[in-house]
Design a protein around this motif. Structure first.
Motif, PDB file in Angstrom:
ATOM      1  N   PRO A 193       0.814  -1.222   0.000  1.00  0.00           N
ATOM      2  CA  PRO A 193       0.000   0.000   0.000  1.00  0.00           C
ATOM      3  C   PRO A 193       0.844   1.266   0.000  1.00  0.00           C
ATOM      4  O   PRO A 193       1.903   1.332   0.628  1.00  0.00           O
ATOM      5  CB  PRO A 193      -0.802  -0.117   1.299  1.00  0.00           C
ATOM      6  N   SER A 194       0.372   2.260  -0.726  1.00  0.00           N
ATOM      7  CA  SER A 194       0.953   3.604  -0.667  1.00  0.00           C
ATOM      8  C   SER A 194       0.237   4.348   0.450  1.00  0.00           C
ATOM      9  O   SER A 194      -0.946   4.645   0.335  1.00  0.00           O
ATOM     10  CB  SER A 194       0.742   4.334  -2.000  1.00  0.00           C
ATOM     11  N   VAL A 195       0.935   4.631   1.506  1.00  0.00           N
ATOM     12  CA  VAL A 195       0.311   5.183   2.709  1.00  0.00           C
ATOM     13  C   VAL A 195       0.634   6.671   2.826  1.00  0.00           C
ATOM     14  O   VAL A 195       1.787   7.055   3.050  1.00  0.00           O
ATOM     15  CB  VAL A 195       0.789   4.450   3.973  1.00  0.00           C
ATOM     16  N   PRO A 196      -0.369   7.534   2.666  1.00  0.00           N
ATOM     17  CA  PRO A 196      -0.129   8.965   2.832  1.00  0.00           C
ATOM     18  C   PRO A 196      -0.210   9.372   4.298  1.00  0.00           C
ATOM     19  O   PRO A 196      -0.660   8.592   5.153  1.00  0.00           O
ATOM     20  CB  PRO A 196      -1.275   9.597   2.048  1.00  0.00           C
ATOM     21  N   PHE A 197       0.197  10.591   4.592  1.00  0.00           N
ATOM     22  CA  PHE A 197       0.012  11.171   5.917  1.00  0.00           C
ATOM     23  C   PHE A 197      -1.400  11.735   6.044  1.00  0.00           C
ATOM     24  O   PHE A 197      -2.052  12.079   5.052  1.00  0.00           O
ATOM     25  CB  PHE A 197       0.983  12.335   6.137  1.00  0.00           C
ATOM     26  N   HIS A 198      -1.875  11.842   7.271  1.00  0.00           N
ATOM     27  CA  HIS A 198      -3.002  12.723   7.562  1.00  0.00           C
ATOM     28  C   HIS A 198      -2.620  13.599   8.742  1.00  0.00           C
ATOM     29  O   HIS A 198      -1.716  13.268   9.506  1.00  0.00           O
ATOM     30  CB  HIS A 198      -4.301  11.952   7.853  1.00  0.00           C
ATOM     31  N   SER A 199      -3.303  14.721   8.865  1.00  0.00           N
ATOM     32  CA  SER A 199      -2.981  15.645   9.942  1.00  0.00           C
ATOM     33  C   SER A 199      -4.161  16.560  10.193  1.00  0.00           C
ATOM     34  O   SER A 199      -5.171  16.508   9.495  1.00  0.00           O
ATOM     35  CB  SER A 199      -1.743  16.477   9.595  1.00  0.00           C
ATOM     36  N   SER A 200      -4.001  17.396  11.189  1.00  0.00           N
ATOM     37  CA  SER A 200      -5.000  18.419  11.483  1.00  0.00           C
ATOM     38  C   SER A 200      -4.552  19.763  10.918  1.00  0.00           C
ATOM     39  O   SER A 200      -3.379  19.986  10.622  1.00  0.00           O
ATOM     40  CB  SER A 200      -5.190  18.562  12.995  1.00  0.00           C
ATOM     41  N   ILE A 201      -5.525  20.645  10.769  1.00  0.00           N
ATOM     42  CA  ILE A 201      -5.264  22.062  10.509  1.00  0.00           C
ATOM     43  C   ILE A 201      -5.969  22.824  11.615  1.00  0.00           C
ATOM     44  O   ILE A 201      -7.154  22.587  11.879  1.00  0.00           O
ATOM     45  CB  ILE A 201      -5.813  22.497   9.143  1.00  0.00           C
ATOM     46  N   GLY A 202      -5.256  23.664  12.305  1.00  0.00           N
ATOM     47  CA  GLY A 202      -5.882  24.299  13.458  1.00  0.00           C
ATOM     48  C   GLY A 202      -5.299  25.654  13.786  1.00  0.00           C
ATOM     49  O   GLY A 202      -4.434  26.183  13.078  1.00  0.00           O
TER      50      GLY A 202
END
Length: 382
Positions: free
Chosen positions: A259-268
């Motif tokens: 799998p190609s695993v991207p990042f996730h994150s918050s914007i705050g």
């Protein structure tokens, strides 16, 4: 010294942000929320837009200039600027009813929260044109099998912005890479070498079109010149407006069964220049609370189709959203949390240096460029 203006006896608070691309419709909601807050609470919120590069530069200058905004609306990893931007600690416990524990921790570094998440997601997905791909390509092998027939029709099989470290990361993870190991950069390895070679070879073969993310990538996809693109969830609303029923959303294609695993994150919201220690603390926290209200969070979801951080609103979207929107939400499970660590600043820069070389040279030269910066990465400081 704080950026603050007074007009007609109305207090004004300044928010810096980077919703600046032609496809980034998020600015519409931010400006609407600022207008509503001003009308209801008598505090004028001034939103100042700039590029992500300028935003970072201006934040790190605060320790020298002593000039900054009351708030900045930023990707979570910008909390690594805590010392240079003079960030106040963020009282995330005040927002426990809106934010789950994992969400409250999403802008934390070294055990301390320096931001309050307003949006989440920020992950890369596969957008595809249903008139070109009847089903989303599940693997790069599938894309390659279809590439010749697509190119004969004048269609590029898939595109991405391979000048950007964030776009490159899913290729690195597919080959087993991860940017940090025991708190140190971990870029000089076979995973990096293989990922660079994979990207370079697909560009040379005409399978992967390397295009500017905010402009040509979107323009050519909307025009039907690209069958699919790798891009962020943040651009969904713009593509949905332009492609409608033609637009599909899917998981990034696998590479060699991996799998190609991207990042996730918050914007705050972060609070530069020690703003929460100022006389404006209550107004700043009041605006933060307003941003997290179900009313405002639904605006992000309904008007520009972003993913809100408020847990109740998220659950409503999963139950009632469109199939594409539900897909984007579900793809969070196929991503990993972006590391928030002081060394990530140098890691992003080092990958970027390699990608700069990759545009003009060979994969091995790009790898050498990253190797040459390894010492700088290791010695990176907060």
């Amino acid at each position: 010294m704080r950026e603050e203006r007074e007009t007609e006896n109305k207090k004004e608070l300044v928010v810096w942000h980077e919703f600046d691309g032609p496809g980034d419709t998020s600015i519409e909601v931010l400006e609407e929320i600022c207008r509503l807050y001003s009308e209801r609470y008598g505090v004028h919120i001034i939103s100042e837009v700039m590029s992500i590069q300028e935003l970072g530069d201006r934040l790190v200058d605060i320790e020298h200039t002593g000039k900054g905004p009351h708030m900045a609306f930023v990707p979570a990893d910008m909390v690594v600027f805590k010392d240079r931007a003079l960030l106040s600690e963020a009282p995330v416990e005040l927002f426990a009813s809106e934010l789950g524990e994992n969400m409250r921790l999403s802008m934390t570094m070294e055990g301390t929260a320096y931001g309050v998440p307003i949006l989440t997601g920020n992950h890369l997905v596969l957008y595809y044109n249903k008139d070109i791909y009847a089903q989303p390509p599940a693997s790069w092998e599938e894309i390659e099998q279809l590439s010749e027939s697509l190119k004969q029709r004048g269609i590029k099989p898939i595109g991405g912005d391979m000048s950007q470290s964030y776009w490159f990361m899913p290729f690195f993870t597919a080959f087993g890479g991860w940017p940090l190991k025991d708190g140190k950069a971990d870029l000089v390895n076979e995973s990096m070498r293989d990922a660079l070679q994979f990207v370079k070879s697909r560009i040379e073969q005409g399978v992967l079109a390397n295009l500017d993310g905010p402009t040509a990538l979107l323009e050519q996809f909307i025009a039907g010149e690209l069958g699919a693109i790798i891009c962020g969830e943040w651009i969904f609303n713009y593509l949905d407006r332009n492609l409608g029923q033609k637009l599909g959303v899917a998981k990034l294609p696998d590479i060699g069964g991996k799998p190609s695993v991207p990042f996730h994150s918050s914007i705050g919201l972060i609070y530069p220049n020690d703003s929460l220690e100022s006389e404006d603390r209550e107004s700043i926290l009041s605006f933060t609370q307003f941003m997290l209200s179900e009313e405002c969070q639904m605006k992000w979801a309904e008007l520009v189709q972003r993913i809100p951080s408020n847990g109740n609103v998220q659950r409503n979207l999963l139950a009632q959203g469109s199939p594409n929107k539900q897909a984007i939400l579900s793809l969070l499970d196929h991503s990993r949390t972006m590391p928030i660590h002081p060394n990530m600043i140098a890691i992003w820069a080092s990958i970027g240096a390699g990608l700069d070389v990759l545009q003009k040279g060979q994969a091995e030269s790009a790898y050498d460029a990253i190797v040459q910066r390894e010492e700088m990465i290791i010695n990176a400081v907060k």
